[in-house]
Write an enzyme that holds these catalytic residues in place. Structure first.
Site, PDB file in Angstrom:
ATOM      1  N   CYS A   1       0.796  -1.260  -0.020  1.00 42.41           N
ATOM      2  CA  CYS A   1      -0.079  -0.044   0.092  1.00 42.41           C
ATOM      3  C   CYS A   1       0.927   1.408  -0.060  1.00 42.41           C
ATOM      4  O   CYS A   1       0.673   2.110  -0.975  1.00 42.41           O
ATOM      5  CB  CYS A   1      -0.943  -0.020   1.322  1.00 42.41           C
ATOM      6  N   LEU A   2       1.668   1.527   0.937  1.00 44.58           N
ATOM      7  CA  LEU A   2       2.218   2.881   0.966  1.00 44.58           C
ATOM      8  C   LEU A   2       3.283   3.060  -0.100  1.00 44.58           C
ATOM      9  O   LEU A   2       3.052   4.246  -0.666  1.00 44.58           O
ATOM     10  CB  LEU A   2       3.219   2.885   2.461  1.00 44.58           C
TER      11      LEU A   2
END
Ligand code: UGA
Length: 415
Positions: free
Chosen positions: A259-260
């Site tokens: 995600c990040l």
């Protein structure tokens, strides 16, 4: 409520299992028949604490038949992945577009479509809504669409779903999100209602902020290391300030996961696409790319040549309590070690099988065997690494394992 969850990945499974456990009828849909079969048996194919227990306690209907699910429910949560494309076009929307097209064909009474997948600001309004609205279908009459981003962390996703800090409901027009607000009314947290693109941006801005906070403390940590200061003491001192707070101030190897890094790249691409150069975000990413290599530099202080030296790795997942190795710091570290001619021996409590698919040629073994290597790099803060015997060892620690300080040579990456 009758809810279908489209996409039985990690977000879909957790959302479906929790909503079913709260008393809703849930139909989970996926094209992957193996996933469907395993859900039917009350098992998930991913490792997420508490998920199998809840799936066993609350059976969830699972099918590959999208039309059946849509016809038998009034809300559909879209939880399909938006994988990374080329660097200049980091989000692949094909799967979600195809799905929305297909859903449009199956709608025959009013249906609420809820986008949980992370998509760049403007996507729901400019791409998905027109697709749903083709062939004479009308927003408001035949369907409504909302954006309801997820803020689940792998490893604590069940807790994050059931006890969220906030719920964001993006709606095309006021009232579209009423059913969602009702579904979440007992969650006991603020519910923010806004337009579609604002909801999409809240998700990106939140992940970009977390990533920036980590790169910030890593930068401070790199300076601390050179000055002989412990970055964790500095973070503790900073964290007492409520405006800063102590969360996400753990310096070390940097951020990984699905995600990040991906969301940061997508936001950078989106900004550039509209003619804005996002300097903080770019540096956040760059720092994070370089951070794992600091471990190698520290190691070389003690073993100047790594050629034919046996180096042990403790931890391969992108963080503890998951078997996920996507964008894990271990990938960069192992690549760099192999490029230096080192021999690598690795252990992880859950992620061995996934890492082996990426690096079939290195040695995988038990933690005790890793400890016999000439030097040991700690890349994940699994609890069990705090119970190993490091006496007499050479340890380079990327995650602040207190017990490892008993090593004969101990180097923390930012302390
Ligand atoms: C992240 C966000 O935290 C969630 O809110 C969001 O819903 C999710 O992405 C998503 O978009 O789906 P996740 O990727 O599961 O969740 O993991 P995090 O707990 O955020 O950790 C990300 C990475 O940052 C890990 O590699 C972790 O080791 C690292 N990290 C985290 C640090 O290096 N230092 C810290 O202080 C905190």
């Amino acid at each position: 409520m009758n809810i279908s969850i489209i996409g039985a990945g990690y977000v879909g499974l957790v959302t479906g299992a929790c909503l079913a456990n709260l008393g809703n009828r849930v139909i989970l849909v996926d094209v992957d028949r193996e996933k469907i079969e395993s859900v039917k048996r009350g098992r998930s194919q991913i490792y997420e604490p508490g998920l199998d227990e809840i799936l066993r306690a609350t059976p969830v209907e699972a099918t590959h038949d999208l039309a059946y699910a849509v016809e038998n429910t009034s809300i559909s949560f879209i939880c399909v992945g938006t994988p990374t494309n080329a660097p200049e076009d980091p989000i692949d929307l094909e799967a979600i577009k195809e799905l929305i097209r297909e859903m449009g064909e199956t709608l025959n009474s009013h249906h609420l479509v809820v986008v949980k997948s992370t998509v760049p600001p403007g996507t729901t309004e400019n791409v998905l809504l027109p697709l749903l609205g083709s062939n004479g279908r009308r927003a408001g009459r035949d369907f409504s669409i909302c954006v309801n981003p997820e803020f689940l962390r792998e490893g604590s996703a069940m807790k994050d779903f059931l006890h969220p800090d906030r719920i964001i409901i993006g709606e095309a027009k006021g009232g579209d999100g009423d059913i969602l607000a009702k579904l979440y009314q007992d969650f006991g947290c603020p519910i923010l209602r806004c337009d579609l693109r604002t909801a999409e941006m809240i998700k990106y801005a939140s992940n970009a902020f977390l990533a920036t906070k980590i790169s910030f403390i890593n930068e401070i940590g790199n300076i601390c290391k050179m000055l002989g200061i412990d970055a964790y003491k500095v973070a503790e001192g900073m964290g007492y300030d409520e405006r800063i707070n102590s969360k996400f101030l753990n310096a070390g190897l940097g951020f990984g996961g699905s995600c990040l890094p991906k969301d940061l790249k997508a936001l950078i691409a989106k900004s550039r696409g509209i003619g804005y150069e996002p300097r903080i975000l770019e540096e956040t990413l760059k720092l994070n790319e370089e951070q794992p290599l600091r471990m190698i530099a520290l190691l070389k202080r003690h073993l100047p040549s790594l050629k034919d030296r046996r180096i042990g790795i403790l931890g391969l997942a992108f963080k503890p309590n998951t078997d996920d190795v996507r964008e894990s710091g271990a990938i960069k570290v192992v690549k760099a070690l192999l490029a230096e001619g080192a021999m690598v021996t690795a252990y992880d409590p859950k992620a061995l099988d996934n890492f082996r698919k990426l690096f079939p040629g290195i040695e995988y073994t038990a933690a005790e065997e890793v400890l016999k290597c000439e030097a040991i790099l700690i890349l994940v803060e699994w609890d069990e690494f705090n119970h190993l015997d490091y006496r007499g060892k050479v340890v380079i620690d990327g995650r602040r394992i207190t017990k490892a300080k008993e090593a004969i040579i101990y180097e923390g990456v930012c302390w």
